[in-house]
Every structure is written in C-alpha cells, then in structure tokens.
Design a protein around this motif. Structure first.
Motif, PDB file in Angstrom:
ATOM      1  N   THR A 298       0.823  -1.207   0.000  1.00 56.41           N
ATOM      2  CA  THR A 298       0.000   0.000   0.000  1.00 56.41           C
ATOM      3  C   THR A 298       0.857   1.256   0.000  1.00 56.41           C
ATOM      4  OG1 THR A 298      -1.765  -1.175   1.177  1.00 56.41           O
ATOM      5  CG2 THR A 298      -1.823   1.224   1.222  1.00 56.41           C
ATOM      6  N   LYS A 299       1.909   1.261   0.808  1.00 54.47           N
ATOM      7  CA  LYS A 299       2.794   2.432   0.847  1.00 54.47           C
ATOM      8  C   LYS A 299       3.459   2.670  -0.510  1.00 54.47           C
ATOM      9  CE  LYS A 299       6.805   4.538   3.057  1.00 54.47           C
ATOM     10  NZ  LYS A 299       7.027   5.278   1.816  1.00 54.47           N
TER      11      LYS A 299
ATOM     12  N   SER B 194       2.425   1.717  -3.374  1.00 56.57           N
ATOM     13  CA  SER B 194       1.398   2.130  -4.337  1.00 56.57           C
ATOM     14  C   SER B 194       1.140   3.629  -4.242  1.00 56.57           C
ATOM     15  CB  SER B 194       0.102   1.350  -4.080  1.00 56.57           C
ATOM     16  OG  SER B 194      -0.968   1.890  -4.815  1.00 56.57           O
ATOM     17  N   GLU B 195       1.029   4.121  -3.012  1.00 57.77           N
ATOM     18  CA  GLU B 195       0.816   5.564  -2.824  1.00 57.77           C
ATOM     19  C   GLU B 195       2.024   6.357  -3.307  1.00 57.77           C
ATOM     20  OE1 GLU B 195       0.036   5.775   1.316  1.00 57.77           O
ATOM     21  OE2 GLU B 195      -2.035   5.033   1.156  1.00 57.77           O
TER      22      GLU B 195
ATOM     23  N   LYS C  95       2.003   6.537  -7.140  1.00 57.69           N
ATOM     24  CA  LYS C  95       1.046   7.515  -7.667  1.00 57.69           C
ATOM     25  C   LYS C  95       1.610   8.936  -7.569  1.00 57.69           C
ATOM     26  CE  LYS C  95      -2.915   4.640  -6.505  1.00 57.69           C
ATOM     27  NZ  LYS C  95      -3.985   4.381  -5.522  1.00 57.69           N
ATOM     28  N   GLU C  96       2.272   9.222  -6.455  1.00 62.97           N
ATOM     29  CA  GLU C  96       2.899  10.539  -6.318  1.00 62.97           C
ATOM     30  C   GLU C  96       4.009  10.716  -7.348  1.00 62.97           C
ATOM     31  OE1 GLU C  96       2.058  13.126  -4.399  1.00 62.97           O
ATOM     32  OE2 GLU C  96       0.288  11.933  -3.829  1.00 62.97           O
TER      33      GLU C  96
ATOM     34  N   LYS D 162      -7.931  12.983   1.892  1.00 59.33           N
ATOM     35  CA  LYS D 162      -7.136  12.292   0.864  1.00 59.33           C
ATOM     36  C   LYS D 162      -7.359  10.787   0.940  1.00 59.33           C
ATOM     37  CE  LYS D 162      -2.440  11.681  -0.877  1.00 59.33           C
ATOM     38  NZ  LYS D 162      -1.014  12.043  -0.749  1.00 59.33           N
ATOM     39  N   GLN D 163      -7.360  10.233   2.156  1.00 55.28           N
ATOM     40  CA  GLN D 163      -7.561   8.792   2.312  1.00 55.28           C
ATOM     41  C   GLN D 163      -8.970   8.387   1.880  1.00 55.28           C
ATOM     42  OE1 GLN D 163      -6.478   8.722   6.473  1.00 55.28           O
ATOM     43  NE2 GLN D 163      -4.502   7.720   6.038  1.00 55.28           N
TER      44      GLN D 163
ATOM     45  N   GLU E 282      -9.008   8.292  -1.924  1.00 57.05           N
ATOM     46  CA  GLU E 282      -8.316   7.092  -2.419  1.00 57.05           C
ATOM     47  C   GLU E 282      -9.228   5.878  -2.309  1.00 57.05           C
ATOM     48  OE1 GLU E 282      -5.318   6.477  -3.819  1.00 57.05           O
ATOM     49  OE2 GLU E 282      -5.069   8.636  -3.979  1.00 57.05           O
TER      50      GLU E 282
END
Length: 670
Positions: free
Chosen positions: A359-360, A362-363, A366-367, A474-475, A478
């Motif tokens: 998950t980290k 993936s985030e 995206k950034e 933001k969460q 998502e």
C-alpha cells in the motif's frame, strides 16, 4: 598506384555507408518487435557488455523458439538478485518492449548493477507473442503445445474464422428467441444484457466470429489448443481451464522458468510486466478456501495443551504468544510453524504485514507519476489471474512480487451536470480535514452523491470520523477511487465508454469493427463486429518510448528497498572463570524485512544463519544459529555464553543464499 587508389576509394565508400549503422542506437523503441527481433536485441545487449552479461537459453517453446534470460551482473558474487519477467500471456507486446528497455536502462547506468544481479526475460511465451504479427489477429495467448480441447480424434479443427475477411477475429451477433442481449440505446455499437427487471427481452446471441468447422454443434471449441504460460504456475493453478494445461509446469517454458529460479536462491525480488499492476493497485485479498490467519480456531487437543478456549477465535499473534508462554522459552516461534502445527492450509490472500508495504509503495508510485505529469485516471489493471507468475512468486517463493501494467486506456472524463455539485474528487483530495468538514452537510452530501458513494457514507458520519482522526479527505478519496462505480441506469459501462473514446481518438475509429452483415452457413444472416484485439492493452507504436521512459524508472527505485543484512557490532563481557557473554548485533539496512511475512510463513526463501568458529565451548547457544526474521531498518541481537581457557579469535559469519557471506573476526578476552 591505380590499384592502391581503387582500394582506398572502396574503403572510403564502405566507411561512408557504414556510418549510419554506427550512429544508430543499440536498440530503439519506436515499433513492436517480432520474436526474432527480440532475440537479436537480447544478443546485442549481451554483446555490448560481455564482461558483465550472459545470455541463458533456458527452454525452447513447442513452436521451436528459444526462451532466453539476460543476466546482468555475471561478474558479481554473493549479491541478491531481481528477476524481471514480461508478457507471460503473449498478448501484451508493450511489456516485452518494457523488459528490453529496462535491461538497456540497467546497462546504461552502473548505479543499480553494483550490488544487485538482474535476470531479464522479455518473452516467456514466444509462440503466443507471434500472434500480434500474424495475418489474422485474435489476441492469442496460448503456445503451440498440442492440446485437443474437445477430446475428439482431431486437434485444432474448430478455431475462429474470419468471416468478413478483415484479418481480425471479433464477435458475431445474430437474432435468436433465446438470446439474452440487446443493442444499447446509448450507442448502437455496444451490446448489453437485457434487463428483465425493466421488462426487456433478449433479442441476440453473441459468439466469437467463426463457424462449426467440425459440425459437432459447437463453435470455436477446438482452436489453437496450446497452453497459456501466464496461467500455468502452481499457485491456485486453474485445473478447470484447458489452456492452463493438465498440471502446473506441463509446458517446457513454465517448467524451465521455475527450475531456473529455484536454481538461483539469491533471487530476492520479482518484477512482472504484463496486465496486472501491483505497483499501482495493491494485491487483492478476499479469496476463499485459504488459511484465515486472523480468525484461528485452535483444535481441542492443542487448546488443552495451550490453556486456550477451543470455542474462541484467535489471531496469529495471539496463538504465537500462547505457544511461547507454554512451550517456547527463547525459541523463535514463526507463523509457518503455527500453520503447520494447526494444519491451517495454504495461504491464498496477501498477509496484512505485506499489504502495508504494498500500500505504501502504491501511494508513493502515484505521487511519482503525478510529478511526471502522467495521467493516472485510466482503467484499472487486470487483477492477477490464478496460476499467474506474479502470484506464484509471492505465495511460493515468499519474496516481494511487484507487477506493472505499462498501459491501460484512459477513462472518459465526465462533464459535470447541473445539480451534481461543484466538488470533484481532486478538489477534496487537496483539502485538510478542517476545510472539508467546514463545507457543511448539504455540500458534503451532494459531493458523495455525485461521486457514487455507497449509501452508508453520510455527511454526518464522514465528518465525525474525520474529526476523530480515523481518516483524512485524501484517504477517503483514495478509497472512493478504488470502489467499483455502479453503472448508471441506461448508460454504458465505464470500460465501454473508455474503449470507444480511445478507438475514436487514437485509432481513427478502427478500434471497433462496425457491425457488418455476412452470410453464415448455420445461422443465415449474422452481423460481425466489435472491439478489435489488442485495443485495450497495446498503445500506438509512437507512444511506446515515452510510456517506458516515464514508468520503468520506478522499478529501479523499488530495487533500493531490498534488504541488506550485515554485522553491526559486537559486545564481549568477561564473566570470570574463562566464561564470556558474546553479543552480536545484526542489522538490516534495507527498507523491506527479510523475509517478508509470506516468506516467514512458508519458510521460503532460505534462512540466514550466523556461524561461530573458534576454540570455545558453548554453554548457551550453538555454533550455527538461524537469525530468523529481521525487519527493515532493524537491529537484532544474538547472545551466546562461551567458555575458553585461551584468548582465541572467533570467526563469525553471516551465511545466506541471498546475501552471500559476511565475515567478522572477534577477539575473545583481548
């Protein structure tokens, strides 16, 4: 003199003619390359750096094409390795281009090849890959392995047929009283299921374009009867699918790939380029039939031994604590030991600890793409299929397995309609909790409704949860982006809209074959048409290079997260009488733990062992001690009590199939 002059002129001409060849790049990415060209490009890459590269031919496909792996770092020993495989199903040609481009990136920069060995395999399914270049295209995914799909006396006798002669296999629709499809009233190109609740009655049946070649009453049931390498690996092997083969590894390509990897236990990470995308969408759980490690019932005979309640459900951590309390002492108890003891069965869902790093990353990805101005509003990647290479690498090898989808079709950006509210997901994503809750319930409710939020999402409930710190705007955004959007009544699906728009804008409308009436030997008048093969997965050739240059460097960044296990320090305490306490500190300088949670559960990859060699007697501890798991950026201490009447030097070693050997000399009593 004239003879010398003639030779000189010939030499000059040859030099001039040869100049463009030397000026050209080693390989370029302005088109899709055939299987033969890919083999030639691999040889060029190997010949460009012969001291550090080696080309392995690990298998030959049933069609006679070699399956090759380019090793980068053959000069390196005792280092971890990363395996990169691409286009396992053979129908995603941009992923093969990506593997070649990635190999070139590695050879162009020494930074990522100093301490890591790489294995690059761009074409594990060459028989299927040649389908993109054949006269009749249908998105082929199987090799030339002979499989008799309908179990009669003849193989491959009833495949698809090009009825309208356009060189593409699409669909055919024909009217039938038992049909379940109707023509969409939003776009006549699209067929939709009849909605019985709305009183609709099906008018059409839809089949793949073709005829009943073997006159058995079935259509296209025995086409090219090969094996799809992309679904032929052991994890969740789909026995029910003929194209997977009779057993995992039946075809030489998948068998030799597994053998190649098992013969190289230093492989610590795996990348897959294809249709799934763990880089941008963490791997999904929710599969049934596997071990539920958060809801464990302890059988009665073990419950009595552990003073546990057989009616109660325990988490894995709670069971480990019970075992340690009753039997463990200082022994390390792992989830794999518990799973084996209680017979919990195979894991089929990613473990929670591993989902944290997925998950980290993936985030972070995206950034990274946003910084590159890369549009991430695209159709979601295809979920990893049962029997896929990327799932096998995670669940069986127990290593971090990342997949990357290099292209999906952009979503159609909807125009706001009157009354839908002024806030977009992007607007809310940038807000602080205070800014969002200050909007008031009316505006928040309008935002939730406009973005198809589930009914359980209310303005009041969302505001309270944000104010209590449970999640941020933001969460929430998502989470909403990951939710499947309900199809609005009477409208086309998001995928159909995107594919039609992509066909119209980028393929000049040729991504969809307009329905055309043809005469069919069994059905009479039928219409042939539909989306063309490769539309969804294969961008135009002029886009290849930019897509690769933007996305592939992320895999280089991921390689920096690999574990790195070394000696950190040691401490010797003289307890008198020739007895010493030896404490050795081992550190993992990498971000990822070793092994990851899945690796710890299934005892794969091989454990790290600390060995001590010297003229000492062990009062506590042993000369070969498994390190066990060690977290990312963590230090772990091991302790021994030793006795010696001398002042020897002990040789301490970290022995690892992945990281090689690290040696430290420790003077006792000096």
């Amino acid at each position: 003199m004239m003879k010398k002059l003639r030779y000189f002129c010939i030499a000059c001409c040859l030099w001039i003619l040869g100049m463009p060849l030397f000026a050209q790049p080693l390989i370029s990415f302005d088109k899709y390359h055939t299987t033969t060209e890919i083999q030639q490009m691999l040889k060029k890459l190997q010949q460009s750096e012969p001291a550090k590269t080696q080309l392995h031919t690990i298998a030959t496909s049933p069609g006679g094409t070699p399956v090759s792996v380019l090793e980068i770092g053959k000069n390196l020993e005792d280092v971890p390795a990363i395996f990169v495989g691409a286009n396992f199903e053979g129908n995603v040609p941009i992923s093969s281009e990506g593997a070649l481009a990635f190999a070139k990136m590695l050879l162009d920069s020494a930074k990522y090849t100093e301490k890591i060995k790489w294995y690059i395999m761009p074409l594990p399914n060459p028989d299927a890959a040649k389908g993109y270049f054949e006269g009749i295209k249908f998105g082929r995914s199987v090799n030339d392995f002979e499989v008799n799909n309908d179990m009669d006396d003849v193989s491959n006798e009833d495949g698809p047929d090009d009825l309208n002669g356009d060189g593409i296999i699409t669909q055919m629709r024909y009217k039938d009283l038992e049909g379940s499809f109707v023509i969409s009233d939003k776009d006549s190109r699209i067929m939709t299921k009849a909605d019985k609740e709305k009183g609709e009655r099906g008018e059409y049946k839809i089949l793949e374009e073709g005829i009943d070649n073997d006159e058995d009453g079935k259509y296209n049931e025995d086409g090219i009867g090969g094996i799809n390498i992309g679904i032929s690996f052991p994890h969740l092997f789909p026995f029910e699918k003929k194209e997977a083969g009779k057993w995992a590894g039946q075809s030489p390509e998948s068998y030799e790939i597994m053998r190649f990897i098992f013969d190289r236990p230093n492989i610590a990470m795996v990348y897959t380029l294809g249709s799934s995308g763990f880089c941008i969408v963490p791997p999904k759980g929710g599969r049934k039939g596997g071990a539920n490690l958060s809801n464990i019932k302890i059988p009665g005979r073990y419950a009595r031994m552990l003073n546990a309640d057989p009616q109660k459900s325990y988490t894995m951590d709670e069971v480990i604590a019970l075992v340690k309390e009753n039997f463990g002492g200082e022994m390390e108890i792992t989830p794999s030991m518990i799973a084996g003891m209680l017979g919990l069965g195979a894991a089929v869902n990613p473990l929670d600890e591993d989902l944290k790093f997925y998950t980290k990353f993936s985030e972070d990805y995206k950034e990274y793409l946003k910084e590159k101005n890369f549009d991430t509003e695209r159709l979601d990647p295809t979920p990893a299929k049962d029997g896929s290479f990327e799932l096998w690498a995670y669940y069986h090898l127990g290593v971090p397995s990342f997949s990357m989808n290099l292209f999906t079709v952009p979503k159609v950006k909807e125009e706001k309609k009157a009354g839908e509210g002024d806030l977009s997901l992007d607007d809310v994503e940038k807000m602080s909790t205070e800014e969002f809750t200050a909007l008031g319930e009316e505006k928040i409710d309008a935002f939730l409704k406009a973005n198809n939020a589930p009914d359980r999402f209310s303005a009041k409930g969302i505001s309270e949860m944000m104010s209590s710190g449970k999640f941020t705007p933001k969460q929430m955004v998502e989470m909403m982006k990951k939710m499947p959007k309900p199809k609005k009544e009477g409208e086309l699906s998001e995928k159909d809209k995107a594919l039609l728009a992509w066909s119209d804008s980028e393929w000049d409308g040729e991504g969809f074959v307009a329905w055309q009436s043809v005469k069919h030997p069994e059905f009479g008048e039928v219409e042939v048409g539909g989306f063309v093969p490769y539309l969804e997965s294969t961008p135009n050739p002029e886009a290849i290079d930019s897509l690769l240059q933007i996305q592939l460097p992320w895999l280089l960044q991921l390689s920096e997260k690999i574990p790195s296990v070394l000696f950190a320090d040691e401490k010797i305490t003289d307890l008198g009488g020739g007895v010493y306490k030896l404490e050795i500190y081992i550190e993992n300088k990498g971000y990822l733990s070793y092994p990851i949670a899945m690796g710890e559960r299934n005892s794969q990859p091989a454990p790290i062992v600390i060995t001590l060699d010297g003229e000492v007697d062990f009062l506590e501890g042993i000369s070969r001690t498994p390190l066990g798991s060690i977290g990312g950026n963590q230090v772990k201490k091991l302790t021994w009590l030793i006795k010696t009447d001398k002042k020897p030097t002990i040789t301490a070693k970290i022995e690892s199939a992945v990281f090689g050997t690290d040696v430290k000399q420790i003077k006792i009593g000096g």
